[in-house]
Design an enzyme around this catalytic site. Structure first.
Site, PDB file in Angstrom:
ATOM      1  N   GLU B  43       0.748  -1.448   0.003  1.00 59.25           N
ATOM      2  CA  GLU B  43       0.011   0.080   0.360  1.00 59.25           C
ATOM      3  C   GLU B  43       0.732   1.259   0.608  1.00 59.25           C
ATOM      4  O   GLU B  43       1.535   1.025   0.941  1.00 59.25           O
ATOM      5  CB  GLU B  43      -0.597   0.072   1.498  1.00 59.25           C
ATOM      6  CG  GLU B  43      -1.897  -1.058   1.029  1.00 59.25           C
ATOM      7  CD  GLU B  43      -2.880  -1.071   2.505  1.00 59.25           C
ATOM      8  OE1 GLU B  43      -3.716  -1.427   2.461  1.00 59.25           O
ATOM      9  OE2 GLU B  43      -2.673  -0.103   3.072  1.00 59.25           O
ATOM     10  N   GLU B  54      -5.333   9.107  10.461  1.00 57.32           N
ATOM     11  CA  GLU B  54      -3.810   9.379  10.642  1.00 57.32           C
ATOM     12  C   GLU B  54      -3.500   9.800  12.226  1.00 57.32           C
ATOM     13  O   GLU B  54      -3.736  10.792  12.856  1.00 57.32           O
ATOM     14  CB  GLU B  54      -3.024   9.249   9.751  1.00 57.32           C
ATOM     15  CG  GLU B  54      -2.939   9.257   7.701  1.00 57.32           C
ATOM     16  CD  GLU B  54      -3.323   7.884   7.127  1.00 57.32           C
ATOM     17  OE1 GLU B  54      -2.697   7.508   7.919  1.00 57.32           O
ATOM     18  OE2 GLU B  54      -3.882   7.635   6.101  1.00 57.32           O
TER      19      GLU B  54
END
EC number: 4.2.1.20
Lengths: 420, 276
Positions: B43, B54
């Site tokens: 990824e 995040e």
């Protein structure tokens, strides 16, 4: 009041629910609570909200005729005095509504972001009033320039969590609050501070703020026998704007002016990713930020720009999706006022009317000064907040400029109280 | 379709790095090191300025990459320049996909991604409700669209998502944002149990840091493990200590091997294999 479908997450192409999957169940729970408690008054929620707004908040706020400004502009100027709401800004309408809703939903903890600190202080007050633990996320740049509000939040018993990433303003604070929410979603409600974010926030916050125009419309009819020609409100995220406009949207003869922060310039610096303004409605284009599709200040790749305004509360690269839609539909007129004109307007309102406005609010008066010939014979200006919180900024920014209207502050030098 | 093949024979190790962190050249080496260490799918993060899903580690990686000049077009060059024989997935936020090219929809981005050899997309701020246009573009150009299943995802939401997902599902091991943890949450096993009727591969991410974590996750029934922050930490440390690119790449390769081996041990501990 605009007659949209409460179940529809969109305003035309704008709005929607662009959030991490971990938040979606909470968003669905909130949609359900919004429909039951806010729209259908289940368990008397709205009755309790209205009662607390009156007793704790001091509503209704007056619609005041502004003698000096009316004479100056040869226009009947009415001031909707949201600065007189408890806490000194319109923000309590929404904060009290959402904290109360969180209680009805059985949540145990409140989190909120704040830019200028007005939403943070309103949320801290509401949380104290309703006995809920509360944590506020605030960018470090804003903490530095809004110290009095940081103290107020702490004194009301809220935690203040500094956000250090990026430029440390509202955009970063919203992102960080969403991260907290993604972690604590099961027992926590996120009291978002403006008509932004994923559905149902833009509609729900508008509905809590709509009390401003509900009152102002009735008060205007009572005082003048009719509707005003125009309503002016400053626009950052747009909560006071939508609150001041909501009940006038269907009155198509009433012009609605959303006055944005023109900052120091409308030119953007693509290289640095900086827009020296927050004029999202005037200059932004469509994109997705913080849960909604709306107008944004972004570079050609779609990276979000750092916005700038002398007023922390307008300093945001996005705007409420409903405002973006109303601008596209030509129902709301987006205009902007630069830092200099806003500062002048701040001093003018303080001297002429004895009202020290928030720097955000001053933008609306800056527009009136420059365009009073175009707005009609009767105008309502939403005084979204008072300016005590901005005094340090105003003194500093005024000293950098040569403003004829600014008072001489050299008294400090004469008494040795510190130089300017 | 494409990405499922990476999970077919043995548990897949799916590492994440932000492309261009801390700079373009070093990042190419780091991604290639992960492939040497046994990555089955990689990824690649295309950095967005507002990464709301995040944690601190990946936020900082995104800042480093953006400051070093990463853009969507540079990202596509990066993919072209990569010398790896592993399927690549792009992880980014919807605004970058939406703005690319004409600025009014996801199709040009997906077309370009397909052209440079990206096989799938993960978009953390795009729930199934808003995914229609991207799903159609992915179908048109043969890309997989990976959805994230959270510990809170149940019932109708899960059904809706699984109808749209392809390649693999990203099972979020715990609530919150990305970030390495010292232990692995029990929510993982519950999530895997909810998904057991679906035959799309299940890759678990959020908080996996060691080979032992990977082992536990796979023995609990996962078809793969996704590891981001623990690898980004190695990049960040190397950058701060001014270590050479070779040293950092060696550490990444060793960490990848540890994680892949952990996953393999986990598979051997399962009472019965899930597929033949």
């Amino acid at each position: 009041m605009s007659t949209d479908d409460a179940h529809d997450p969109k305003f035309g192409e704008y709005g929607g629910q662009y959030v991490p999957e971990a938040l979606m169940p909470a968003i669905e729970e909130l949609e359900d609570a919004y429909e039951r408690y806010v729209l259908e008054n289940e368990d008397g929620f709205m009755d309790e909200f209205r009662q607390r707004l009156a007793d704790f908040g001091g509503r209704p706020t007056p619609l005041q005729y502004a003698d000096q400004l009316s004479a100056r502009y040869d226009t009947d100027v009415y001031l909707k005095r949201e600065d007189l709401l408890h806490g000194g800004a319109h923000k309590l309408n929404n904060a009290l509504g959402q904290v109360l809703l969180a209680k009805y939903m059985g949540k145990e903890r409140i989190i909120a972001e704040t830019g200028a600190g007005q939403h943070g202080t309103a949320t801290a007050m509401a949380a104290a009033h309703l006995d809920m633990p509360c944590e506020i996320y605030m960018g470090e740049t804003d903490i530095a320039r809004q110290r009095p509000n940081v103290f107020r939040m702490r004194i009301n018993g809220s935690e203040v969590n500094p956000v250090t990433v990026g430029r440390g303003t509202l955009k970063e604070a919203i992102s960080e609050t969403m991260r907290d929410w993604a972690t604590t979603v099961e027992n926590t409600h996120y009291v978002i501070g403006s008509v932004v974010g994923p559905h149902p926030f833009p509609k729900m916050v508008r509905d809590f703020q709509a009390v401003i125009s509900e009152e102002a419309r009735e008060q205007a009819i009572e005082k003048t026998g009719g509707l005003p020609d125009a309503v002016l409100a400053c626009a950052g995220g747009g909560s006071n704007t939508m609150g001041a406009f909501a009940h006038f949207v269907d009155d198509t003869d009433v012009d609605l002016y959303a006055v944005e922060a023109g900052g120091s310039s409308l030119q953007v610096d693509e290289e640095e990713g900086v827009a020296p303004n927050s004029a999202t409605l005037s200059t932004g284009d469509e994109g997705v930020l913080h849960g909604a599709r709306t107008k944004l200040l972004q570079d050609s790749d779609g990276q979000i720009m750092e916005s700038h305004s002398v007023s922390a509360g307008l300093d945001y690269a996005g705007v409420g999706p409903e405002l973006a839609h109303l601008v596209d539909e030509d129902r709301v007129i987006p205009v902007n006022i630069d830092d200099d004109a806003a500062l002048e307007a701040f001093h003018r309102l303080s001297q002429d009317e004895g009202i020290i406005p928030a720097l955000e609010t001053a933008h609306a008066f800056g527009y009136l000064e420059e365009h009073h010939d175009e707005v009609g014979d009767t105008v309502v200006v939403n005084v979204s907040g008072r300016g005590d919180k901005d005094l340090e900024t105003v003194i500093e920014e005024t000293s950098k400029r040569d403003l004829d209207i600014a008072p001489d502050m050299s008294i400090f030098k004469r008494v040795g109280g510190g130089g300017l | 379709m494409g990405l499922e093949r990476a999970f077919a024979d043995e548990p897949a190790f799916v590492p994440y790095l932000a492309a261009g962190d801390p700079n373009y050249e070093a990042s190419l080496e780091y991604v290639e090191a992960l492939a040497r260490g046994g990555a089955d799918v990689i990824e690649l993060g295309l950095p967005f300025s507002e990464p709301i899903a995040e944690g601190k580690t990946i936020q900082n990686a995104i800042v480093r990459s953006l400051e070093a000049g990463m853009t969507p077009d540079r990202f596509f060059e990066f993919v072209t320049d990569l010398d790896v024989d592993v399927p690549l997935v792009c992880m980014t936020y919807y605004n970058l996909i939406y703005q690319y090219g004409t600025g009014d929809g996801p199709r040009p981005f997906v077309e370009k991604a397909a052209e440079v050899g990206i096989e799938g997309l993960v978009v953390p701020d795009l729930p199934a409700e808003e995914a229609g246009p991207l799903r159609r573009a992915c179908d048109e150009f043969g890309l997989d669209l990976v959805f994230i299943v959270a510990p809170t995802t149940t019932g109708d939401r899960l059904e809706r998502m699984l109808e749209q997902v392809s390649g693999y599902v990203y099972v979020q091991a715990r609530l919150g944002v990305t970030g390495a943890r010292e232990d692995v949450d029990d929510a993982t096993e519950e999530s895997l149990a909810r998904l057991s009727d679906w035959d799309v591969p299940k890759a678990v991410g959020f908080g996996i840091k060691t080979g032992d974590h990977a082992e536990r996750i796979v023995s609990a029934g996962a078809d793969g493990v996704i590891v981001g922050s623990a690898l980004v930490d190695i990049v960040a440390e190397g950058h701060e200590n001014r270590d050479s690119v070779e040293e950092v790449a060696d550490r990444l390769e060793a960490k990848a091997r540890e994680l892949k081996e952990g996953a393999l041990r986990g598979a051997s501990e399962r009472p019965q294999p899930e597929r033949t």
